[in-house]
Design a protein around this motif. Structure first.
Motif, short mmCIF file in Angstrom:
data_model
loop_
_atom_site.label_atom_id
_atom_site.label_comp_id
_atom_site.label_asym_id
_atom_site.label_seq_id
_atom_site.Cartn_x
_atom_site.Cartn_y
_atom_site.Cartn_z
N LEU A 22 0.80 -1.22 0.00
CA LEU A 22 0.00 0.00 0.00
C LEU A 22 0.84 1.28 0.00
O LEU A 22 0.34 2.36 0.30
CB LEU A 22 -0.94 0.01 1.21
CG LEU A 22 -1.97 -1.12 1.21
CD1 LEU A 22 -2.80 -1.06 2.48
CD2 LEU A 22 -2.86 -1.05 -0.01
N ASN A 36 2.57 4.57 -1.42
CA ASN A 36 2.08 5.49 -2.43
C ASN A 36 2.76 5.33 -3.78
O ASN A 36 2.15 5.53 -4.82
CB ASN A 36 2.25 6.94 -1.96
CG ASN A 36 1.18 7.34 -0.99
OD1 ASN A 36 0.11 6.76 -0.96
ND2 ASN A 36 1.46 8.34 -0.19
N ARG A 66 1.05 1.95 -5.38
CA ARG A 66 -0.17 1.38 -4.81
C ARG A 66 -1.10 0.82 -5.88
O ARG A 66 -1.56 -0.31 -5.80
CB ARG A 66 -0.90 2.44 -3.99
CG ARG A 66 -2.19 1.91 -3.37
CD ARG A 66 -2.93 2.96 -2.60
NE ARG A 66 -2.11 3.41 -1.49
CZ ARG A 66 -2.17 4.62 -0.98
NH1 ARG A 66 -3.00 5.50 -1.47
NH2 ARG A 66 -1.40 4.96 0.03
N ARG A 67 -1.36 1.59 -6.92
CA ARG A 67 -2.31 1.17 -7.95
C ARG A 67 -1.83 -0.09 -8.66
O ARG A 67 -2.57 -1.04 -8.85
CB ARG A 67 -2.53 2.30 -8.94
CG ARG A 67 -3.63 2.00 -9.93
CD ARG A 67 -3.99 3.22 -10.73
NE ARG A 67 -4.59 4.20 -9.81
CZ ARG A 67 -4.68 5.49 -10.06
NH1 ARG A 67 -4.22 5.98 -11.16
NH2 ARG A 67 -5.24 6.31 -9.20
N ALA A 68 -0.56 -0.11 -9.04
CA ALA A 68 0.00 -1.28 -9.74
C ALA A 68 0.05 -2.50 -8.84
O ALA A 68 -0.29 -3.61 -9.26
CB ALA A 68 1.39 -0.96 -10.27
N HIS A 69 0.45 -2.30 -7.58
CA HIS A 69 0.54 -3.43 -6.65
C HIS A 69 -0.84 -4.03 -6.36
O HIS A 69 -1.00 -5.25 -6.31
CB HIS A 69 1.19 -3.00 -5.34
CG HIS A 69 2.64 -2.67 -5.49
ND1 HIS A 69 3.25 -1.69 -4.76
CD2 HIS A 69 3.61 -3.16 -6.30
CE1 HIS A 69 4.51 -1.60 -5.09
NE2 HIS A 69 4.76 -2.48 -6.05
N LEU A 70 -1.83 -3.17 -6.16
CA LEU A 70 -3.18 -3.68 -5.90
C LEU A 70 -3.75 -4.38 -7.12
O LEU A 70 -4.44 -5.40 -7.00
CB LEU A 70 -4.10 -2.55 -5.44
CG LEU A 70 -3.82 -2.03 -4.03
CD1 LEU A 70 -4.72 -0.85 -3.72
CD2 LEU A 70 -3.99 -3.11 -3.01
N ALA A 71 -3.47 -3.86 -8.32
CA ALA A 71 -3.94 -4.53 -9.53
C ALA A 71 -3.30 -5.90 -9.67
O ALA A 71 -3.98 -6.87 -10.02
CB ALA A 71 -3.63 -3.66 -10.75
N ARG A 106 -4.92 -8.25 -7.12
CA ARG A 106 -6.24 -8.68 -7.57
C ARG A 106 -6.14 -9.73 -8.66
O ARG A 106 -6.91 -10.69 -8.70
CB ARG A 106 -7.03 -7.47 -8.07
CG ARG A 106 -7.53 -6.57 -6.99
CD ARG A 106 -8.44 -5.48 -7.54
NE ARG A 106 -8.77 -4.53 -6.51
CZ ARG A 106 -8.29 -3.30 -6.44
NH1 ARG A 106 -7.46 -2.87 -7.37
NH2 ARG A 106 -8.63 -2.51 -5.46
N PRO A 165 -12.25 -6.53 -10.31
CA PRO A 165 -12.33 -5.18 -9.74
C PRO A 165 -13.76 -4.66 -9.74
O PRO A 165 -14.55 -4.98 -10.63
CB PRO A 165 -11.43 -4.34 -10.65
CG PRO A 165 -11.13 -5.17 -11.84
CD PRO A 165 -11.46 -6.60 -11.52
#
Length: 101
Positions: free
Chosen positions: A30, A32, A35-40, A43, A50
């Protein structure tokens, strides 16, 4: 517990990081920076679909077209009101100590 000065300093310095090292909490899933790439990626690995974002309703559209009421004097971006304080509102403070006589 009573500690000698040497033992206290030894235990205290266990928590001090050497120069150039960062705390671990600034990194990870998480953080900064990614964050977006790691969460994608998480998932995708967990096979989670999503959540779909619903388009805004027609009632919200006219409000979005209105010019902002408050504008930042430095950057010109719209400012939003987070909280309004009532005039004369009492200040919350810790209770005063009452000494038993």
């Amino acid at each position: 517990m009573t500690l000698s000065a040497d033992e206290f300093m030894r235990r205290f310095l266990l928590h001090v990081l050497p120069a150039g090292l960062h705390r671990i909490r600034h990194y990870g899933l998480l953080a900064n920076a990614g964050r977006r790439a790691h969460l994608a990626q998480a998932r995708q690995l967990l096979h989670v679909v999503p959540a779909t974002v619903e388009p805004p309703s027609a009632a919200v559209a006219p409000v979005a077209l209105m010019p902002p009421t408050f504008v930042c004097p430095h950057c010109g971006a719209a400012m939003s009101i987070v909280e309004i304080f009532a005039r004369g509102q009492p200040i919350r403070a810790p209770p005063t100590l009452q000494v038993a006589a």
